[in-house]
Design a protein around this motif. Structure first.
Motif, PDB file in Angstrom:
ATOM      1  N   SER A 466      -0.198   2.904  -0.126  1.00  0.00           N
ATOM      2  CA  SER A 466       0.627   2.550   1.028  1.00  0.00           C
ATOM      3  C   SER A 466       1.577   3.704   1.264  1.00  0.00           C
ATOM      4  O   SER A 466       1.763   4.574   0.397  1.00  0.00           O
ATOM      5  N   ARG A 528      -5.631   0.881   1.739  1.00  0.00           N
ATOM      6  CA  ARG A 528      -4.214   0.930   2.075  1.00  0.00           C
ATOM      7  C   ARG A 528      -3.743  -0.470   2.419  1.00  0.00           C
ATOM      8  O   ARG A 528      -4.314  -1.139   3.297  1.00  0.00           O
ATOM      9  N   SER A 529      -2.683  -0.922   1.763  1.00  0.00           N
ATOM     10  CA  SER A 529      -2.161  -2.263   2.015  1.00  0.00           C
ATOM     11  C   SER A 529      -1.463  -2.353   3.356  1.00  0.00           C
ATOM     12  O   SER A 529      -1.328  -3.446   3.924  1.00  0.00           O
ATOM     13  N   ASP A 530      -1.029  -1.192   3.896  1.00  0.00           N
ATOM     14  CA  ASP A 530      -0.355  -1.191   5.201  1.00  0.00           C
ATOM     15  C   ASP A 530      -1.312  -0.884   6.353  1.00  0.00           C
ATOM     16  O   ASP A 530      -0.925  -0.981   7.519  1.00  0.00           O
ATOM     17  N   THR A 532      -5.086  -2.151   6.586  1.00  0.00           N
ATOM     18  CA  THR A 532      -6.160  -2.805   5.840  1.00  0.00           C
ATOM     19  C   THR A 532      -7.520  -2.684   6.512  1.00  0.00           C
ATOM     20  O   THR A 532      -8.540  -2.954   5.884  1.00  0.00           O
TER      21      THR A 532
END
Length: 561
Positions: A466, A528-530, A532
């Protein structure tokens, strides 16, 4: 400042004496260039091909028919589709020439019946195969002999520290380290052209199987992306640096060669993990490990593991062939350990695991192995826009030697490269560490950068990135650089060599994070968690990074189809 032991002159200097570097040496010397190879260890036993190999990606018209068939099979294999097609085609088109050359030198490339070609492993059942099975156990010895026979000079125990640009443009040579004595000293090679052939980038992340054993990795642990970092420092263009690759093999004893195993990947209850094979196949092996590489980690997380390599059902002839083939690619230590412990792969399952990430992207080249820097060529596993592993290194090594030998005929030698501002600055920088008797050892620095990258920038599976994590990683790398300047001590030649490797890893980590920040999506094993989702507008594109006026410049470019 540390002393300069000697200054050598050459037309072409080759950085690294692996498969690509030695093939470049043969070719450049055959084409009339005064050629010097600088090797960190000894060319007879160095690089990722040190113990041998047993698969060579190639195109053989009598086997594959047209080039398009071999190209498509390559793109669908473990090396993947993200390659510039013109570069891939250039390698495949000349691969048969190199296969026959190697065979004539005494490397056994024809293991089939009646002396024919043999393709085994890394293949789907019923589909074309491009990975030629061969016996490369003697390849480094033979290639070293051929390089010397052609007239190349090999300087072992001489790792390269920096590339040295010529004041008027182009390249002027390289700065190296002499490690034959306890006290470190510099070696400078002035040259008209440089061929970078220093291999892959390892030791970036904490060892997945044995965190306390930094050198227990699947490929050569002395390759840490130094050539990529050196190229980057003087304005070289890199592509794909946000990515990483996780190989797999026997858990706890990190050894490549998963396609050499003649067996089936199974769950502990005996069910096959993949859909491709249900019984051992000598012709294809079980390609599940190539296609679903993360399965070895996925099963440990979801509780269905561990993944087992089951060779039961293979004939004794096939098992004997498998053990022999393991020796072809340098797994002799593993084979000896199995024998000593009474492990019979025909009766005992072997637990497999996924290894820590390492870099498979880096320097951008064209089909002639030219880079964006005039007079600089690159071959081998550190190429960013091409990947067929050993086969590509061998073919492009030979091509790069031809190209460099032609280039030097129109360019003069820079006679005072050791006194340029860049050369003096870099020698002073390394001298600070080499002259510091007390301080932090290189191992502390290496563990620190590994921990930073593992915590804040690790590729998947089961790891996320992230903006906040990546920016934190950048901050910690900046802090680490301050500590390095204050505390790193490498008073012996060996320690300074390892320190230089580690300093390259620090640069590699920063480049990787900057490119990962640019990739505002999730793709492959980069989660990436931000961001997705996978952005289809970024399909078939490389992230390209180059240093301009001391600052990184990041752009996107199309993968050439």
């Amino acid at each position: 400042m540390l002393p300069i032991k000697e200054i050598l002159d050459a037309d072409v200097v080759i950085v690294g004496g692996g498969v690509g570097g030695l093939m470049a040496a043969v070719s450049a010397a055959r084409n009339g260039a005064r050629t010097i190879v600088l090797e960190k260890a000894n060319t007879k036993r160095s690089g990722s091909g040190a113990g041998g190999n047993d698969h060579f990606a190639c195109y053989i018209p009598e086997v594959h028919g047209d080039l398009a068939t071999a190209r498509q099979a390559t793109l669908e294999s473990m090396v993947g589709p993200d390659q510039d097609r013109d570069v891939l085609d250039a390698s495949l088109e000349r691969s048969l020439e190199i296969l026959e050359m190697w065979h004539s030198w005494g490397i056994d490339m024809k293991l089939g019946r009646n002396g024919g070609w043999l393709f085994e492993g890394h293949a789907f059942p019923g589909k074309p195969r491009v990975f030629l099975k061969y016996n490369g156990s003697n390849q480094k010895k033979v290639l070293t002999e051929q390089a010397r026979k052609a007239g190349a000079v090999i300087v072992n125990h001489s790792p390269v520290l920096e590339m040295l640009p010529a004041p008027g443009g182009g390249i002027g040579g390289v700065l190296a380290l002499d490690t034959t004595e306890e006290r470190p000293a510099f070696r400078i090679v002035r040259a008209r052209a440089v061929i970078m052939a220093a291999g892959n980038a390892c030791r970036l992340f904490v060892s997945a199987n044995t965190p306390g054993l930094m050198f227990n990795v699947g490929v050569c642990p002395a390759n840490t992306g130094e050539s990529i970092a050196q190229f980057w420092r003087i304005g070289g263009a890199l592509v794909g640096m946000d990515r990483g690759y996780r190989h797999a093999g026997p858990r706890y004893s990190s050894r490549c060669g998963k396609s050499t195993w003649i067996g089936v990947y199974r769950y502990p209850d005996g069910e096959p993990i993949g859909p491709f094979t249900s019984k051992p196949s000598r012709e294809t092996s079980d390609i599940t490990g190539d296609i679903w590489n993360s399965s070895f980690s996925d099963l440990m997380v979801n509780g269905r593991g561990p993944a087992m390599m089951d060779c039961a059902g293979a004939s004794r002839e096939d098992l004997d062939h498998m053990i022999w083939a393991m020796g072809c690619e340098g797994m002799t230590g593993f084979v000896n350990q199995m024998k000593a412990e009474g492990v019979d792969p025909g009766r005992h399952g072997v637990v497999f695991g996924q290894y820590e990430p390492h870099g498979i992207r880096g320097i951008e080249i064209n089909p002639k192995t030219e880079t964006n820097l005039p007079g600089v060529y690159a071959v081998g596993d550190h190429i960013g826009n091409f990947r067929t592993n050993l086969g590509g290194a061998a073919v492009f090594g030979y091509i790069s030697g031809e190209q460099a030998a032609a280039y030097v005929k129109g360019h003069d030698l820079c006679g005072d490269i050791e006194n340029t501002p860049w050369a003096r600055e870099r020698m002073a920088w390394y001298s600070r560490f080499g002259e510091r008797e007390q301080g932090a050892a290189w191992q502390e620095c290496n563990h620190a950068i590994q921990q930073i990258l593992s915590d804040f920038a690790a590729p998947g599976p089961h790891k996320v990135r992230s903006a906040s994590l990546l920016n934190s990683g950048l901050k910690f790398i900046g802090d680490l650089r301050v500590l390095i300047e204050r505390q790193l001590a490498a008073p012996t030649a060996h320690e300074l060599m390892r320190a230089a490797e580690t300093l390259a890893i620090v640069d590699m980590g920063e480049i990787m994070i900057r490119c990962a920040l640019e990739r505002r999506e999730s793709r492959g094993n980069m989660h990436r968690s931000d961001y997705t989702f996978t952005n289809p507008l970024l399909n078939n594109k490389f992230i390209r990074i180059v240093k301009e006026n001391g600052e990184p410049r990041i752009t996107w470019r199309d993968i050439r189809r």
